[in-house]
Design a protein around this motif. Structure first.
Motif, PDB file in Angstrom:
ATOM      1  N   ASP A 256      44.001   8.083 103.077  1.00 28.64           N
ATOM      2  CA  ASP A 256      43.185   8.865 102.149  1.00 28.64           C
ATOM      3  C   ASP A 256      41.691   8.589 102.323  1.00 28.64           C
ATOM      4  N   ILE A 257      41.330   7.332 102.585  1.00 26.58           N
ATOM      5  CA  ILE A 257      39.931   6.974 102.834  1.00 26.58           C
ATOM      6  C   ILE A 257      39.427   7.662 104.099  1.00 26.58           C
ATOM      7  N   LEU A 258      40.197   7.543 105.173  1.00 23.93           N
ATOM      8  CA  LEU A 258      39.772   8.141 106.442  1.00 23.93           C
ATOM      9  C   LEU A 258      39.723   9.663 106.345  1.00 23.93           C
ATOM     10  N   GLN A 259      40.661  10.246 105.594  1.00 20.63           N
ATOM     11  CA  GLN A 259      40.655  11.696 105.399  1.00 20.63           C
ATOM     12  C   GLN A 259      39.396  12.126 104.645  1.00 20.63           C
ATOM     13  N   LEU A 260      39.024  11.391 103.589  1.00 16.83           N
ATOM     14  CA  LEU A 260      37.822  11.726 102.820  1.00 16.83           C
ATOM     15  C   LEU A 260      36.569  11.577 103.686  1.00 16.83           C
ATOM     16  N   ARG A 261      36.477  10.499 104.430  1.00 18.65           N
ATOM     17  CA  ARG A 261      35.310  10.311 105.305  1.00 18.65           C
ATOM     18  C   ARG A 261      35.219  11.432 106.330  1.00 18.65           C
ATOM     19  N   SER A 262      36.331  11.815 106.918  1.00 21.22           N
ATOM     20  CA  SER A 262      36.336  12.894 107.906  1.00 21.22           C
ATOM     21  C   SER A 262      35.970  14.227 107.267  1.00 21.22           C
ATOM     22  N   GLU A 263      36.526  14.474 106.086  1.00 19.94           N
ATOM     23  CA  GLU A 263      36.263  15.723 105.362  1.00 19.94           C
ATOM     24  C   GLU A 263      34.775  15.924 105.116  1.00 19.94           C
ATOM     25  N   VAL A 264      34.073  14.850 104.748  1.00 19.89           N
ATOM     26  CA  VAL A 264      32.652  14.964 104.416  1.00 19.89           C
ATOM     27  C   VAL A 264      31.767  14.762 105.643  1.00 19.89           C
ATOM     28  N   PHE A 265      31.942  13.658 106.347  1.00 18.06           N
ATOM     29  CA  PHE A 265      31.002  13.317 107.424  1.00 18.06           C
ATOM     30  C   PHE A 265      31.197  14.140 108.687  1.00 18.06           C
ATOM     31  N   VAL A 266      32.407  14.558 108.980  1.00 17.75           N
ATOM     32  CA  VAL A 266      32.660  15.322 110.206  1.00 17.75           C
ATOM     33  C   VAL A 266      32.662  16.822 109.923  1.00 17.75           C
TER      34      VAL A 266
END
Length: 146
Positions: free
Chosen positions: A18-28
């Motif tokens: 969930d953390i990596l998904q959120l980071r990817s959703e916003v930063f990428v």
């Protein structure tokens, strides 16, 4: 929003996903920036996790001095897009500052801030130092809190 602070080894697979998904959703995706988010530093960080109704809505990772910068630092500051109107950015940052002060016994914190957020970080006691620079194609500025 409830705050949890965990070492990498304490994260379960669902939390990490969930953390990596959120980071990817916003930063990428949202910021349209192709970069290597998985940089090998998550294992050294403390993870500050903000949850609302069991969903991760805000997150940062923090480092002791010498692990990322010479000073303790906060990075990967992110709030889910549909949750940004609730002040969770300030809540997660204050929790991150407190975690550094408590866990690493220091008040000096350095960040690499996206320039459009300088006013936000200034409101938390950070001051600009140095010149602006591009990081992954996005204008950034160094900021420090003492």
């Amino acid at each position: 929003m409830e705050i949890d602070i965990k070492r990498f080894s304490e994260l379960n697979t669902d939390e990490l996903y969930d953390i990596l998904q959120l980071r990817s959703e916003v930063f990428v995706v949202e910021q349209d920036c192709v970069y290597q988010d998985l940089d090998g530093k998550d294992k050294k960080a403390l993870h500050i996790i903000g949850r609302k109704n069991d969903v991760i809505v805000a997150y940062t990772r923090v480092f002791k001095a010498g692990e990322y910068f010479e000073e303790a630092s906060i990075g990967r500051v992110v709030v889910r897009k549909n949750q940004r109107s609730f002040g969770y950015g300030e809540v997660i940052m204050k929790a991150s500052i407190k975690a550094i002060e408590t866990s690493f016994d220091t008040k000096t914190i350095r960040i690499s801030a996206q320039q459009y957020l300088m006013k936000f970080y200034s409101s938390l006691g950070f001051q600009v130092f140095g010149e602006g620079y591009l990081e992954d194609g996005i204008p950034h500025i160094g900021m420090i809190k003492k």
